[in-house]
Write an enzyme that holds these catalytic residues in place. Structure first.
Site, PDB file in Angstrom:
ATOM      1  N   ASP A  57     -16.655 -14.635 -20.762  1.00  0.00           N
ATOM      2  CA  ASP A  57     -15.444 -14.374 -21.530  1.00  0.00           C
ATOM      3  C   ASP A  57     -14.234 -14.332 -20.598  1.00  0.00           C
ATOM      4  O   ASP A  57     -14.278 -13.709 -19.529  1.00  0.00           O
ATOM      5  CB  ASP A  57     -15.596 -13.035 -22.254  1.00  0.00           C
ATOM      6  CG  ASP A  57     -14.381 -12.658 -23.066  1.00  0.00           C
ATOM      7  OD1 ASP A  57     -14.091 -13.362 -24.044  1.00  0.00           O
ATOM      8  OD2 ASP A  57     -13.725 -11.656 -22.706  1.00  0.00           O
ATOM      9  N   GLU A  82     -15.320 -19.559 -20.518  1.00  0.00           N
ATOM     10  CA  GLU A  82     -14.175 -19.627 -21.420  1.00  0.00           C
ATOM     11  C   GLU A  82     -12.972 -19.776 -20.492  1.00  0.00           C
ATOM     12  O   GLU A  82     -12.542 -18.802 -19.864  1.00  0.00           O
ATOM     13  CB  GLU A  82     -14.053 -18.357 -22.266  1.00  0.00           C
ATOM     14  CG  GLU A  82     -12.903 -18.442 -23.251  1.00  0.00           C
ATOM     15  CD  GLU A  82     -12.701 -17.166 -24.050  1.00  0.00           C
ATOM     16  OE1 GLU A  82     -12.308 -17.253 -25.221  1.00  0.00           O
ATOM     17  OE2 GLU A  82     -12.930 -16.068 -23.494  1.00  0.00           O
TER      18      GLU A  82
END
Length: 722
Positions: free
Chosen positions: A356, A392
């Site tokens: 993330d 990401e």
């Protein structure tokens, strides 16, 4: 061995500084905690009734406080109280009134209860330490010993080119599944239940990407509104499976249950990828609670200060939008991250990670740095470097959007793929030039540094944003239930509601929306790269227009197994099966666009305009062009099987037509093809024409808003099919 109790004599032996965390050796447990600035550390042991016993750790080696306690074993609940200066302006936030979770705890027990005692600073004077004991309101670590019977299970190694990812939430997957026993719903065991595993197998997915399962807690601002953090991007423990997802208990049983889930997935040939949040923690900004890292060594764990803060270190550098950023530049923090990753691979058998806001991990000073220590350490690690690594590739800081810029062996969530495909099907006047790159693996992003098409993880939807059904139903977000006056969530979604906002009984609009869903999915699964499906999109799941359902732990977010669209399910299964059987649709190398010897002039990749000619320069820059033909020649594959033999495949002509009206196209003749078999067409609910449709070269009519996948037919010659 049972947990320590108050009637047992207490001894604290020197123990060892390594490994960090709590480790039982059969007769005693060694506790080790890193803190560079502490003046003293108390180990706190809790009886089953909650009675606390504090033991001062007398030994410190290289900034690690440690001790070994004989008679303390699995099941023991524990935490720490760390002494030191409380001077937020200089970055020090020590406060022994606050019970702290061990960052290396392998299991966690207890809920976070909203109370003023959670906060380490005094409301009357933020520079002063709050003296209220937080122990009754915070979770504790659990000493574990798990001898799980793996029985030969191992980390899977599914080839990237064969991978189809299914992004799913552990709890939301089965909370309403009628065939999963109620006691297992929403748990790791529910995910492993045959009813859910069979669903995955029926779709043909090869990997589940689980939303965060590291132990997390809810933010105080959500608890005040009576909500909770459903998605889990608020990590507190990087080694502990989230306790609330356990149906078996929280005394270490959650570890065994998680392993059993992984083992069941592996038995079905399905990889387990974890969405991990190493960029920030659950402690938030300077007004947040003191739960672990902040009280152990605030200046050691976090980036402090930042642009415009001068010498004031009471504030946190925030590249994440969540209040703080872990300082991966520091060796102890980088070690925590790598120790955690290795643990989940070696002990929990997971097959990869999706990071993330990965750009936040790669910032050396303030800029994202391809040569940062984070990349170097991951790349050389003999364990972590061998599993699937997905970035990401952005954060919220300046210069944080780094799609295409992560080095090998990383793959990336391709945000440009999502944006382009949405633009095309929403009717934006963007032409087809960028679409061609996205359909063929995004060579413009990933080729220059030696990566391959599978560096692109293609997606149209994800947990964050509209579901696919909502993407074609709403143009305006409906996030009022989140309690933020609909200010949260993305406002620019690159979507189209098909002419009516929200649900409608108009059959024409409903049919168009269903076709648009199929168009997005067909584009995704016919593209080169690694496709990622969002759980529920294959069922027609809606969130009622909420495009930021992070705090909706209810029917809004859970998969609705009572409202399944069977035609859509069949459509997705058909597409995944078509992809699995067709190597040309999942290329391992980028197309060259060059002629293939002995074919009479075809190319491994060619682009056709509606008129049947190959696209010209003016076509590529025509923003009004809404129709594109993609020709893939299966004789031009440039990869070999495990024995070095060339791989050959059928050839395909794929048409994408985003215009509203039908359009006449010309199917190219020899040498491209002697005919075409229409295998998949999105105007049909299941994608399958009622009967095999053979079309000769020449004119054909594409319906409005449609995708056709056509297998090329070649007439055998005296010397065989060329």
């Amino acid at each position: 061995m049972t947990a320590w109790t108050s009637d047992r004599p207490v001894e604290v032996w020197p123990g060892s500084a390594a490994p960090l965390g709590a480790h039982w050796d059969g007769t005693s447990t060694n506790f080790a905690l890193w803190s560079a600035g502490a003046s003293a550390v108390d180990l706190c042991l809790f009886d089953p009734d909650g009675t606390e016993h504090r033991q001062r750790l007398q030994e410190t080696t290289h900034q690690v406080w440690h001790g070994r306690l004989p008679g303390v074993g699995p099941g023991q609940r524990y935490g720490y109280r760390v002494h030191g200066p409380h001077d937020p302006a200089s970055g020090a936030r020590y406060n022994p009134a606050k019970l702290l979770l061990d960052p290396y705890a392998r299991a966690v027990d207890g809920e976070l209860v909203l109370d003023d005692a959670l906060f380490g600073w005094s409301p009357a004077d933020p520079s002063a330490a709050d003296p209220t004991d937080s122990a009754p309101f915070v979770p504790r670590g659990v000493v574990i010993h798990d001898s799980f019977p793996w029985d030969g299970d191992r980390v899977l190694r599914t080839a990237w080119s064969d991978t189809v990812i299914y992004e799913v939430h552990v709890k939301g997957a089965t909370m309403s599944h009628p065939d999963v026993p109620s006691a297992l719903r929403g748990a790791y065991a529910g995910l492993a239940h045959p009813a859910f595993v069979e669903h995955l197998l029926s779709l043909g997915v090869t990997a589940v990407e689980l939303l965060p399962v590291h132990h997390f807690v809810s933010e105080p601002h959500l608890l005040r509104r009576g909500l909770t953090n459903h998605w889990g991007y608020n990590t507190l423990g990087y080694f502990a499976p989230h306790a609330a997802y356990s149906s078996a208990g929280t005394g270490g049983e959650q570890v065994t249950e998680f392993k059993a889930m992984v083992k069941a997935m592996h038995a079905a040939g399905i990889e387990v990828i974890l969405d991990v949040v190493y960029n920030h923690t659950a402690e938030g900004d300077h007004t947040g609670p003191t739960l672990s890292f902040r009280g152990i060594d605030n200046a050691g764990y976090y980036r402090l200060g930042g642009p415009g803060s001068g010498d004031d270190l009471s504030r946190y550098t925030d590249y994440t939008g969540c209040g703080n950023t872990l300082d991966v530049r520091r060796p102890p923090v980088l070690a925590l991250l790598m120790d955690s990753l290795r643990y989940w691979v070696t002990e929990m058998h997971v097959d990869g990670f999706r990071f993330d806001l990965a750009s936040a991990l790669a910032r050396s000073m303030h800029d994202v740095d391809r040569l940062s220590a984070f990349f170097d350490v991951v790349h050389q690690d003999p364990v972590v470097s061998t599993v699937k690594l997905i970035a990401e590739p952005w954060d919220v800081g300046e210069g944080g959007y780094q799609v295409g810029n992560f080095p090998p062996p990383w793959t990336e969530w391709n945000g440009k793929y999502r944006d382009t495909v949405r633009d095309v099907w929403s009717g934006a006047q963007v032409g087809v030039r960028d679409l061609a790159y996205r359909l063929t693996g995004s060579s413009d992003l990933y080729r220059s540094d030696g990566r391959r098409p599978f560096a692109s993880v293609n997606f149209v939807t994800a947990h964050d944003g509209f579901t696919l059904a909502d993407l074609v139903t709403y143009e305006q977000k409906r996030n009022e239930a989140n309690g933020e006056e609909n200010r949260d969530g993305e406002g620019h979604n690159r979507n189209w509601n098909c002419g009516v906002e929200g649900p409608t009984d108009d059959p024409a609009v409903r049919e168009l929306r269903a076709r648009q869903v199929r168009n997005h999915l067909a584009t995704l699964l016919l593209s080169t790269g690694v496709p990622m499906l969002t759980a529920g999109d294959e069922l027609g799941r809606t969130q009622g227009g909420n495009n930021n359902a992070y705090c909706q732990d209810n029917e809004v977010s859970w998969l609705d197994w009572g409202a399944i669209d069977p035609d859509l399910w069949s459509f997705v299964s058909t597409l995944v099966g078509l992809r699995r059987r067709s190597p040309v649709l999942r290329q391992e190398a980028f197309f060259e666009g060059t002629e293939i010897a002995g074919t009479g002039g075809t190319r491994d990749l060619a682009w056709f305009a509606p008129g049947g000619h190959q696209l010209t320069s003016s076509d590529w820059f025509d923003t009004g062009l809404q129709t594109l033909g993609m020709y893939l020649d299966g004789r031009g594959l440039r990869h070999r099987d495990e024995r070095g033999r060339p791989v050959l495949d059928d050839s395909w002509l794929i048409w994408l037509h985003a215009g509203a009206d039908p359009i006449d196209v010309v199917l190219p003749g020899a040498p491209w093809g002697d005919g075409y078999e229409l295998v998949l067409a999105t105007e049909y609910p299941t994608g399958t024409p009622p009967q095999p449709t053979a079309l000769p070269p020449g004119p054909a009519q594409l319906p409005g808003h449609s995708v056709w996948a056509m297998r090329v037919v070649r007439t055998p010659t005296a010397h065989g099919t060329p």
